[in-house]
Design a protein around this motif. Structure first.
Motif, PDB file in Angstrom:
ATOM      1  N   LEU A  63      12.394 -70.672  12.523  1.00 43.02           N
ATOM      2  CA  LEU A  63      11.351 -69.942  12.620  1.00 43.02           C
ATOM      3  C   LEU A  63      10.910 -69.295  13.891  1.00 43.02           C
ATOM      4  N   GLU A  64      11.108 -70.282  14.899  1.00 43.68           N
ATOM      5  CA  GLU A  64      10.590 -70.034  16.169  1.00 43.68           C
ATOM      6  C   GLU A  64      11.109 -68.574  16.815  1.00 43.68           C
ATOM      7  N   PRO A  65      12.449 -68.422  16.807  1.00 40.52           N
ATOM      8  CA  PRO A  65      12.780 -67.043  17.439  1.00 40.52           C
ATOM      9  C   PRO A  65      12.215 -65.692  16.550  1.00 40.52           C
ATOM     10  N   HIS A  66      11.957 -65.909  15.422  1.00 40.29           N
ATOM     11  CA  HIS A  66      11.547 -65.040  14.525  1.00 40.29           C
ATOM     12  C   HIS A  66      10.180 -64.628  14.872  1.00 40.29           C
ATOM     13  N   ARG A  67       9.361 -65.850  15.061  1.00 39.93           N
ATOM     14  CA  ARG A  67       8.021 -65.598  15.431  1.00 39.93           C
ATOM     15  C   ARG A  67       7.796 -64.788  16.680  1.00 39.93           C
ATOM     16  N   LEU A  68       8.581 -65.273  17.633  1.00 37.41           N
ATOM     17  CA  LEU A  68       8.542 -64.948  18.968  1.00 37.41           C
ATOM     18  C   LEU A  68       8.693 -63.283  18.940  1.00 37.41           C
ATOM     19  N   ALA A  69       9.812 -62.850  18.318  1.00 38.10           N
ATOM     20  CA  ALA A  69      10.192 -61.632  18.173  1.00 38.10           C
ATOM     21  C   ALA A  69       9.035 -60.764  17.468  1.00 38.10           C
ATOM     22  N   ALA A  70       8.537 -61.325  16.485  1.00 36.88           N
ATOM     23  CA  ALA A  70       7.638 -60.492  15.642  1.00 36.88           C
ATOM     24  C   ALA A  70       6.378 -60.418  16.508  1.00 36.88           C
ATOM     25  N   GLY A  71       5.877 -61.438  17.601  1.00 37.47           N
ATOM     26  CA  GLY A  71       4.817 -61.406  18.305  1.00 37.47           C
ATOM     27  C   GLY A  71       5.073 -60.067  19.407  1.00 37.47           C
ATOM     28  N   ARG A  72       6.284 -60.204  19.889  1.00 39.39           N
ATOM     29  CA  ARG A  72       6.473 -59.014  20.713  1.00 39.39           C
ATOM     30  C   ARG A  72       6.319 -57.656  20.115  1.00 39.39           C
TER      31      ARG A  72
ATOM     32  N   LEU B  85       1.894 -56.711  12.598  1.00 43.63           N
ATOM     33  CA  LEU B  85       0.850 -57.965  12.834  1.00 43.63           C
ATOM     34  C   LEU B  85       0.836 -58.803  11.608  1.00 43.63           C
ATOM     35  N   SER B  86       1.220 -58.431  10.378  1.00 44.34           N
ATOM     36  CA  SER B  86       1.353 -58.966   9.405  1.00 44.34           C
ATOM     37  C   SER B  86       2.363 -60.182   9.466  1.00 44.34           C
ATOM     38  N   ARG B  87       3.834 -59.484   9.798  1.00 40.37           N
ATOM     39  CA  ARG B  87       4.908 -60.361  10.174  1.00 40.37           C
ATOM     40  C   ARG B  87       4.637 -61.569  10.867  1.00 40.37           C
ATOM     41  N   PHE B  88       3.951 -61.130  12.213  1.00 36.20           N
ATOM     42  CA  PHE B  88       3.630 -62.164  13.225  1.00 36.20           C
ATOM     43  C   PHE B  88       2.782 -63.122  12.521  1.00 36.20           C
ATOM     44  N   VAL B  89       1.563 -62.670  12.029  1.00 35.85           N
ATOM     45  CA  VAL B  89       0.479 -63.613  11.415  1.00 35.85           C
ATOM     46  C   VAL B  89       1.146 -64.826  10.528  1.00 35.85           C
TER      47      VAL B  89
ATOM     48  N   ASP C 197       2.827 -49.455  20.154  1.00 30.09           N
ATOM     49  CA  ASP C 197       1.556 -48.668  20.324  1.00 30.09           C
ATOM     50  C   ASP C 197       1.161 -48.505  18.760  1.00 30.09           C
ATOM     51  N   GLY C 198       0.298 -47.929  18.450  1.00 31.05           N
ATOM     52  CA  GLY C 198      -0.557 -47.753  17.125  1.00 31.05           C
ATOM     53  C   GLY C 198       0.590 -47.234  16.076  1.00 31.05           C
ATOM     54  N   SER C 199       1.520 -46.770  16.291  1.00 28.98           N
ATOM     55  CA  SER C 199       2.527 -46.335  15.403  1.00 28.98           C
ATOM     56  C   SER C 199       3.598 -47.147  15.112  1.00 28.98           C
ATOM     57  N   GLY C 200       3.812 -48.484  15.777  1.00 33.34           N
ATOM     58  CA  GLY C 200       4.294 -49.242  15.569  1.00 33.34           C
ATOM     59  C   GLY C 200       5.827 -49.330  16.544  1.00 33.34           C
ATOM     60  N   ARG C 201       5.647 -48.124  17.519  1.00 32.97           N
ATOM     61  CA  ARG C 201       6.661 -47.920  18.389  1.00 32.97           C
ATOM     62  C   ARG C 201       6.392 -48.766  19.765  1.00 32.97           C
ATOM     63  N   ARG C 202       7.515 -49.138  20.308  1.00 34.79           N
ATOM     64  CA  ARG C 202       7.283 -49.657  21.725  1.00 34.79           C
ATOM     65  C   ARG C 202       6.727 -48.912  22.746  1.00 34.79           C
ATOM     66  N   ARG C 203       5.894 -49.391  23.512  1.00 33.02           N
ATOM     67  CA  ARG C 203       5.314 -48.788  24.632  1.00 33.02           C
ATOM     68  C   ARG C 203       6.356 -48.679  25.844  1.00 33.02           C
TER      69      ARG C 203
END
Length: 166
Positions: A145-154, A93-97, A160-166
């Motif tokens: 920055l836009e592609p990195h922002r979108l990837a960070a949002g995804r 979330l820090s990276r995305f924000v 999940d809470g551990s940072g792993r994809r669901r």
């Protein structure tokens, strides 16, 4: 009217300093990644934009303020303390924000350059300042920055809470 322009410019200088500091911090946090390379380039350009802005202020007979930019630096530092769902590691979330806020700031900077050129009439008063080039540069910064922002949002919102994809 000149007093209002001076207040506006002082406020916008503080905003530029805030974006510069955030971009530098984000670039450091992402060092060694493709996002880090894009952030480093954008951070350098934002620093150059702040210098350009300060030169414009001086040409208008205005001394760039010290208080508001100092407060902006302090606000950026305090912003590092925000809760991000992690205690010991960097949260997705820090990276995305950070990327999201930078993109918003860059969009605001485009509007700033247009306001100075058109609403404040500086395009005519300072014809050697390439406001169109500054607007275009902000567009390129956002595009970088836009592609990195979108990837960070995804990554942030599809994990999940551990940072792993669901």
């Amino acid at each position: 009217m000149a007093d209002l322009l001076a207040i506006y410019l002082d406020d916008q200088l503080a905003a530029g300093v805030l974006w510069r500091e955030l971009a530098r911090r984000a670039a450091g946090a992402e060092r060694g990644t493709p996002a880090g390379a894009a952030l480093a380039q954008v951070a350098t350009e934002i620093a150059e934009d702040v210098e350009t802005f300060e030169r414009i202020m001086r040409r208008l007979g205005l001394r760039p303020g010290r208080v508001k930019p100092a407060l902006a630096i302090a606000a950026e530092r305090v912003g590092r303390l925000k809760l991000n769902g992690r205690l010991r590691s960097r949260s997705p979330l820090s990276r995305f924000v950070e990327l999201d806020v930078l993109v918003m700031g860059i969009e605001g900077k485009k509007v700033l350059w247009e306001n100075l050129r058109d609403a404040a009439g500086l395009g005519q008063r300072l014809p050697d300042v390439d406001f169109a080039g500054l607007v275009a540069r902000a567009g390129r910064q956002r595009d970088a920055l836009e592609p990195h922002r979108l990837a960070a949002g995804r990554d942030a919102f599809q994990a999940d809470g551990s940072g792993r994809r669901r």
